[in-house]
Design an enzyme around this catalytic site. Structure first.
Site, mmCIF file in Angstrom:
data_model
loop_
_atom_site.group_PDB
_atom_site.id
_atom_site.type_symbol
_atom_site.label_atom_id
_atom_site.label_comp_id
_atom_site.label_asym_id
_atom_site.label_seq_id
_atom_site.Cartn_x
_atom_site.Cartn_y
_atom_site.Cartn_z
ATOM 1 N N PRO A 55 0.637 -1.012 0.057
ATOM 2 C CA PRO A 55 -0.035 -0.029 -0.110
ATOM 3 C C PRO A 55 0.709 1.173 -0.157
ATOM 4 C CG PRO A 55 0.136 -0.906 2.207
ATOM 5 C CD PRO A 55 0.705 -1.888 1.262
ATOM 6 N N CYS A 84 3.847 -4.272 -8.930
ATOM 7 C CA CYS A 84 2.798 -3.522 -8.617
ATOM 8 C C CYS A 84 3.578 -2.311 -7.844
ATOM 9 C CB CYS A 84 1.850 -4.170 -7.456
ATOM 10 S SG CYS A 84 0.308 -3.043 -7.378
ATOM 11 N N SER A 134 -3.654 2.043 -7.531
ATOM 12 C CA SER A 134 -4.221 3.346 -7.815
ATOM 13 C C SER A 134 -3.536 4.252 -8.353
ATOM 14 C CB SER A 134 -4.538 4.055 -6.270
ATOM 15 O OG SER A 134 -5.687 3.075 -5.648
ATOM 16 N N LEU A 135 -1.889 3.822 -8.444
ATOM 17 C CA LEU A 135 -0.708 4.726 -8.915
ATOM 18 C C LEU A 135 -0.435 3.951 -10.358
ATOM 19 C CD1 LEU A 135 0.819 5.531 -5.512
ATOM 20 C CD2 LEU A 135 -1.277 6.827 -6.775
ATOM 21 N N HIS A 173 -0.614 -8.004 -11.170
ATOM 22 C CA HIS A 173 -0.367 -9.171 -10.423
ATOM 23 C C HIS A 173 -0.185 -10.497 -11.123
ATOM 24 C CE1 HIS A 173 -0.353 -6.894 -6.390
ATOM 25 N NE2 HIS A 173 -0.870 -6.057 -7.292
ATOM 26 N N GLU A 175 0.788 -13.182 -10.095
ATOM 27 C CA GLU A 175 0.536 -14.212 -8.970
ATOM 28 C C GLU A 175 -0.845 -14.615 -8.617
ATOM 29 O OE1 GLU A 175 1.579 -11.192 -8.326
ATOM 30 O OE2 GLU A 175 0.368 -10.531 -6.646
#
Lengths: 196, 480
Positions: A55, A84, A134-135, A173, A175
């Protein structure tokens, strides 16, 4: 194969640990990003360093721990793979900006278009991959040799590579259970890292 | 550690007329009681039900401090084990050590012994720092430790009483048998299908209150601090009635695969949970069944089919479910053998009396050297009640929500000396204490969430418990 996974207080990290553990037939070591022995890892880099999701914003030390410091200390020959937040960290490391995505996408597979880079060998351009972010990295602000190699339908950066260096990153992602071709991509990471 | 104290168990057949509330009614006269009822055999505890009582001892955790009190001869073993387990890293490790101090063997007849000795729950805050607020008067975690359980192998089957071999068992079996014969059918004549949600009352969490919290949650999603936040709020009503009467209403109106009933000195828990948190078998195979993605279940068949089609096709609901399935894979992965963690079902439709929901099934095998307590420590609190990533989401929720959750959103079930563990997620549950009934509800807020439908989803989840409460509060013979 010695794999070190840096965890950024995420809830998907151990899915990467299992995926890489199965591919490399050895159990990866996991370290909290706030507790990295930077000098130790830089002196003896693993065969593959994996930067986990997580996060927050990569420029916030509370979110990134000591990972940016580690990236500065590592020799350019050390194989790296970011997922990510891990991609966002590499983008910051490459001098790039990390900005708000067109809109947050959390838990949806989205078609990923790529330029045929070896990271995507056997993965068709347009294959759906799960997104939780979100980024995004602003591709235009990245310093060479870093460059985007895959994009979302809205042209957001979905993967990075560094020419001449064994370093790759994906915003999605691989995974996740929502990424059917994710295992193939992770296999490519292990193959490319072994060749490095 | 001394070798475990072995208890030889014997079982007595009981009449099929004895139901779970009937057994609770008798056993609660002999101290605290915990009932686990699987009223639906399809999605299950294998459809098995248990009423555990006549405790040897109780295990209580308050702000990290573990206390074991012996209630009758035989309970000292657990007190001694608690001494040995002082300094255990978590309440899960403390209970694991205490449970390991006992062993139960079935005498003769080849039947396998039921899970014993621990029945109870771990509250949402049980692994939280001691300085954080707790929901009074409930402790952080509470289990009764016993050698006595009534066991139904499937819904409607004739139960058996299991207890230590001896005269006391004979006497209890006779008492339960007499009670079943005398009381057969007494509860079954009542019918109440009151499913409509009672109207909101002054003091309830209003739509305006909810909208403000929803906006804060969404801002955290936009920042990338969380991908999903399971924001919850409590609804309270005065209640001074019999918890068991409430349980009878709720289990008829809303039969659930993981229903439960707890009566303890500090209060009662009346649960109609549809969700398994974790189950582990004696060999260390683990199963999680996270539930995320919910819609109201219309009583009309055509409308229901339409609602089900919409739910399984909803990108937003699938996102909620996939995210938590990935999170549970992670939480199991931390303690499971590399390569053993698999999602065997992804976003499958399940129904209860009032709701449609999406469920995933994650399986794994504990890695060598990893224990059930390590698994609980890795996976607690249940990811379906936090959101992802968990650590940050739990912090955000602590700031957003008005107070501690208590037993709500924790885990309730049994922990057996032979290694079997089965815990539900404490949702669709009434907490009863000090003249108040408390139902807490929430939903996973994701980027695509719409404030009106999230609020409606929360109220739909409260409908069955509140209707049961209203039915209990209604004056006898009243016209409404």
């Amino acid at each position: 194969m010695r794999i070190l996974v840096v965890d950024h207080q995420d809830s998907f990290t151990w899915n990467l640990v299992h995926a890489f553990g199965a591919l490399a037939a050895s159990e990866p070591e996991v370290v909290d990003s706030r507790a990295i022995d930077v000098a130790g890892v830089a002196a003896r880099p693993p065969d593959l360093l994996v930067l986990s999701p997580g996060p927050g914003h990569p420029a916030d030390p509370a979110a990134s721990g000591r990972t940016l410091e580690l990236l500065r200390a590592l020799p350019p020959s050390a194989p790296l793979f970011g997922v990510c937040f891990g991609l966002e960290l590499l983008a910051v490391h490459a001098g790039g900006r990390v900005v708000a995505a067109h809109e947050p996408v959390h838990g949806k597979p989205v078609a990923v278009r790529h330029d045929g880079h070896a990271l995507f060998e056997g993965v068709a351009s347009g294959t759906p991959m799960m997104r939780y972010h979100s980024l995004v990295a602003d591709g235009a602000t990245l310093r060479a040799p870093w460059r985007p190699i895959a994009w979302s339908p809205r042209d957001e950066v979905m993967a990075l590579a560094a020419d001449g260096r064994p370093a790759w990153a994906v915003q999605f992602h691989p995974e996740s259970i929502g990424s059917p071709d994710g295992p193939r991509l992770l296999e490519n990471v292990v193959r490319l890292a072994r060749r490095a | 550690m001394p070798p475990p104290a072995t208890t030889t168990l014997r079982s007595w057949p009981l009449p099929a007329a004895l139901d779970v509330p009937g057994a609770v009614e008798r056993l609660r006269r002999r101290g605290p009681v915990v009932a686990l009822e699987s009223a639906l055999a399809s999605v299950d505890r294998g459809g098995q039900s248990f009423v555990a009582g006549v405790p040897l001892a109780t295990f209580t955790v308050e702000r990290g401090a573990v206390r074991v009190a012996a209630l009758r001869p035989g309970g000292e073993v657990f007190v001694g084990a608690a001494e040995q387990a002082k300094g255990a890293a978590t309440p899960f490790h403390a209970l694991e050590a205490i449970v390991a101090s006992a062993r139960f063997e079935a005498r003769g007849d080849g039947a396998s012994a039921p899970p014993l000795p621990a029945f109870g729950w771990f509250g949402y805050e049980c692994a939280a720092p001691p300085e954080l607020a707790r929901l009074e008067p409930f402790p952080d975690a509470w289990f009764l430790l016993t050698d006595t359980v009534v066991h139904w192998s499937e819904p409607g089957a004739a139960p058996r009483l299991w207890t230590a071999d001896g005269a006391a068992g004979e006497e209890l079996a006779a008492e339960l048998t007499a009670a079943a014969r005398a009381g057969a059918g007494s509860g079954a004549a009542e019918t109440d299908r009151g499913r409509a949600a009672p109207p909101a009352q002054d003091g309830d969490f209003s739509f305006d209150d909810y909208s403000a919290k929803f906006a804060e949650a969404r801002a955290a999603l936009a920042r990338g601090d969380s991908y999903q936040l399971c924001f919850t709020f409590p609804i309270e009503r005065p209640f001074a009635g019999d918890p068991l009467a409430l349980q009878r209403k709720l289990r008829r109106a809303n039969p659930a695969p993981f229903a439960a009933h707890v009566e303890a000195p500090f209060g009662a828990i009346v649960s109609s949970s549809p969700e398994r948190f974790l189950a582990v078998d004696a060999r260390g195979r683990v199963e999680a069944r996270p539930m995320k993605g919910t819609a109201a279940r219309p009583s009309d068949r055509v409308a229901r089919a339409q609602a089900a089609r919409e739910l399984v096709a909803s990108q937003k609901m699938l996102a909620e479910n996939f995210m938590i399935a990935d999170l549970l894979r992670n939480d199991l992965g931390r303690v499971c053998r590399i390569g053993s963690v698999r999602a065997t079902k992804a976003a499958l439709l399940e129904e209860t009396a009032t709701l449609l929901q999406l469920v995933s099934v994650i399986e794994g095998e504990l890695a060598p050297g990893r224990t059930r307590a390590d698994l609980l420590a890795s996976a607690f609190p249940p990811g379906s009640m936090t959101g992802a990533p968990k650590t940050r989401s739990v912090e955000l929720l602590r700031a957003l929500e008005a107070g501690p959750r208590g037993p709500y959103a924790g885990a309730l079930g049994y922990w057996s000396a032979d290694g079997r563990v089965d815990l539900s997620v404490v949702i669709r549950t009434l907490l009863l204490a000090r003249g108040t009934a408390r139902v807490q509800v929430g939903s996973g807020i994701v980027w695509d969430s719409e404030v009106g439908s999230e609020y409606a989803e929360c109220l739909a989840k409260a409908a069955a418990p509140l209707a049961a409460l209203a039915a209990c509060a209604a004056p006898r013979g009243g016209g409404g």
